[in-house]
Enzyme design. Structure first.
Site, PDB file in Angstrom:
ATOM      1  CB  CYS A 146      -1.238  -0.034   1.286  1.00 59.30           C
ATOM      2  SG  CYS A 146      -2.008  -1.578   1.268  1.00 59.30           S
ATOM      3  CE  LYS A 211      -7.443  -1.915   4.810  1.00 55.62           C
ATOM      4  NZ  LYS A 211      -7.245  -1.393   3.282  1.00 55.62           N
ATOM      5  CD  GLU A 249      -4.205   3.592  13.535  1.00 56.08           C
ATOM      6  OE1 GLU A 249      -4.595   4.491  13.012  1.00 56.08           O
ATOM      7  OE2 GLU A 249      -3.269   3.038  13.458  1.00 56.08           O
ATOM      8  CE  LYS A 264     -11.680  -2.888   4.177  1.00 55.91           C
ATOM      9  NZ  LYS A 264     -10.551  -2.595   3.198  1.00 55.91           N
TER      10      LYS A 264
HETATM   11  C1  PBG Z   1      -6.799  -1.448  -0.485  1.00 58.06           C
HETATM   12  C2  PBG Z   1      -8.098  -1.862   0.089  1.00 58.06           C
HETATM   13  C3  PBG Z   1      -8.531  -3.310   0.498  1.00 58.06           C
HETATM   14  C4  PBG Z   1      -9.808  -3.426   0.810  1.00 58.06           C
HETATM   15  C5  PBG Z   1     -10.375  -1.930   0.498  1.00 58.06           C
HETATM   16  N1  PBG Z   1      -9.408  -1.272   0.022  1.00 58.06           N
HETATM   17  C6  PBG Z   1      -7.552  -4.556   0.451  1.00 58.06           C
HETATM   18  C7  PBG Z   1      -6.458  -4.728   1.280  1.00 58.06           C
HETATM   19  O1  PBG Z   1      -6.297  -3.687   2.361  1.00 58.06           O
HETATM   20  O2  PBG Z   1      -5.720  -5.567   1.480  1.00 58.06           O
HETATM   21  C8  PBG Z   1     -10.541  -4.507   1.119  1.00 58.06           C
HETATM   22  C9  PBG Z   1     -11.807  -4.454   0.727  1.00 58.06           C
HETATM   23  C10 PBG Z   1     -12.595  -6.020   0.772  1.00 58.06           C
HETATM   24  O3  PBG Z   1     -12.084  -7.013   1.279  1.00 58.06           O
HETATM   25  O4  PBG Z   1     -13.907  -6.041   0.429  1.00 58.06           O
HETATM   26  N2  PBG Z   1      -5.878  -1.248   0.521  1.00 58.06           N
END
Ligand code: PBG
Length: 339
Positions: A146, A211, A249, A264
């Site tokens: 990322c 996240k 966070e 998330k």
């Molecule tokens: C990008 C991102 C991801 C998801 C949303 N934005 C993948 C990750 O972080 O590996 C996951 C979304 C999903 O699983 O529906 N970084």
């Protein structure tokens, strides 16, 4: 409906108010009564539908790990915009598959990038649609991480610079909300100041604030072709064990200027959706991620779950926990069922 259900006179075996218990069932006697006392309601206006866009023409490829979800080329966005309007879903979250990946994720911040083009196309097709753009480099980097690298180390501040540049490019294309999902430290502040400096002070940021490094993103990595080529994301995404840190966070992202915060994934983290709801006053999003979607679809395909009821129950649970909005691949179908 039977007489017994409507009259309320029968079947109580003579037990009165002194029976020593409360008759909760009194308010469950009919659909309309249950509707009156329902504490949580799903509304298609709360849904955000993720879309995967790619280069090419006439492409509508089903994602094998996510039955019912597609990678689409720009010309196919008409159909998506029409579908969404018809069912009352008013927001999308865009992900892009670049023509080429490289070390620094160049297409992410290219004004002719696939997502930049998709934003322009969607806003032309339906100006009232809220177009949210996921901001991250993993779809665009050859190594699938990322951020940018020094050897195998993911550099924080250098990555934030590129994320800020990406955000400005997407803002210029006409995005309505910028949604950073990378989990670099300080990225909300970096993006906010870049947007302000470029004349986009009015553009909101939806921060993927808490996240987690989750196994439930598995199917998405096929959808977005974004699996890391070495290692994993545990050096930047959160440890699933940490709830207090999730609050820290979120708080930090708010301090840095987030307008909407997010937890998330959703279903395994509903305790944190609830905690964030109680602690913070900003709008709260929950991301019902790919793995949550695909698990359910697989069970349905096997005949083990009744799809409509299971989906609506899961989404209701996320809303009940405290989410104001839900990012979900079920959005279109759920909205149709709710109509
Ligand atoms: C990008 C991102 C991801 C998801 C949303 N934005 C993948 C990750 O972080 O590996 C996951 C979304 C999903 O699983 O529906 N970084």
């Amino acid at each position: 409906m039977s007489m017994l259900e409507t009259s309320g006179r029968k079947g109580n075996a003579g037990l009165g108010a002194d029976a020593g218990f409360r008759r909760f069932r009194r308010l469950r006697r009919s659909e309309a009564l249950r509707g009156l006392v329902a504490e949580t309601r799903l509304d298609p206006r709360d849904f955000i539908y993720p879309l995967f866009v790619r280069h090419g023409d006439g492409i509508r490829d089903e994602i094998s790990s996510m039955p019912g979800q597609y990678q689409v080329s720009l010309d196919q966005l008409v159909r998506e915009a029409d579908d969404l309007k018809a069912v009352g879903v008013r927001a999308v979250l865009l992900f892009g598959l670049p023509a080429q990946k490289d070390e620094v994720g160049s297409e992410a911040y290219d004004d002719q990038g696939i997502v930049q083009q998709a934003v322009r196309a969607l806003k032309r097709l339906d100006p009232s649609l809220v177009v949210i753009t996921d901001v991250c480099l993993c779809d665009y980097t050859s190594h699938g991480h990322c951020g940018v690298l020094d050897g195998e180390e993911i550099l924080n501040d250098e990555s934030v610079e590129l994320l800020a540049r990406t955000s400005v490019s997407l803002a210029a294309a006409g995005a309505d909300i910028i949604a950073p999902s990378d989990m670099m430290d300080g990225r909300v502040a970096g993006i906010r100041s870049a947007l302000d400096g470029a004349g986009f002070a009015g553009l909101p940021i939806m921060a993927y604030a808490a996240k987690f490094a989750s196994a439930f993103y598995g199917p998405f990595r096929e959808a977005a072709d974004s699996a890391p080529q070495f290692g994993d994301r545990r050096g930047y995404q959160m440890d699933p064990a940490n709830g207090r840190q999730a609050m820290a966070e979120i708080e930090q992202d708010i301090v840095e200027g987030a307008d909407i915060v997010m937890v998330k994934p959703a279903l395994p983290y509903l305790d944190l959706v609830r905690a964030a709801r109680e602690r913070f006053d900003l709008p709260l999003a929950a991301y019902n991620v790919s793995g949550e979607y695909s698990m359910l679809k697989a069970a349905v395909a096997n005949g083990w779950l009744e799809e409509r009821r299971a989906v609506l129950e899961a989404l209701t649970g996320i809303k009940r926990a405290g989410a104001d909005m839900i990012i979900t691949y079920h959005a279109k179908e759920a909205a149709r069922w709710l109509a």
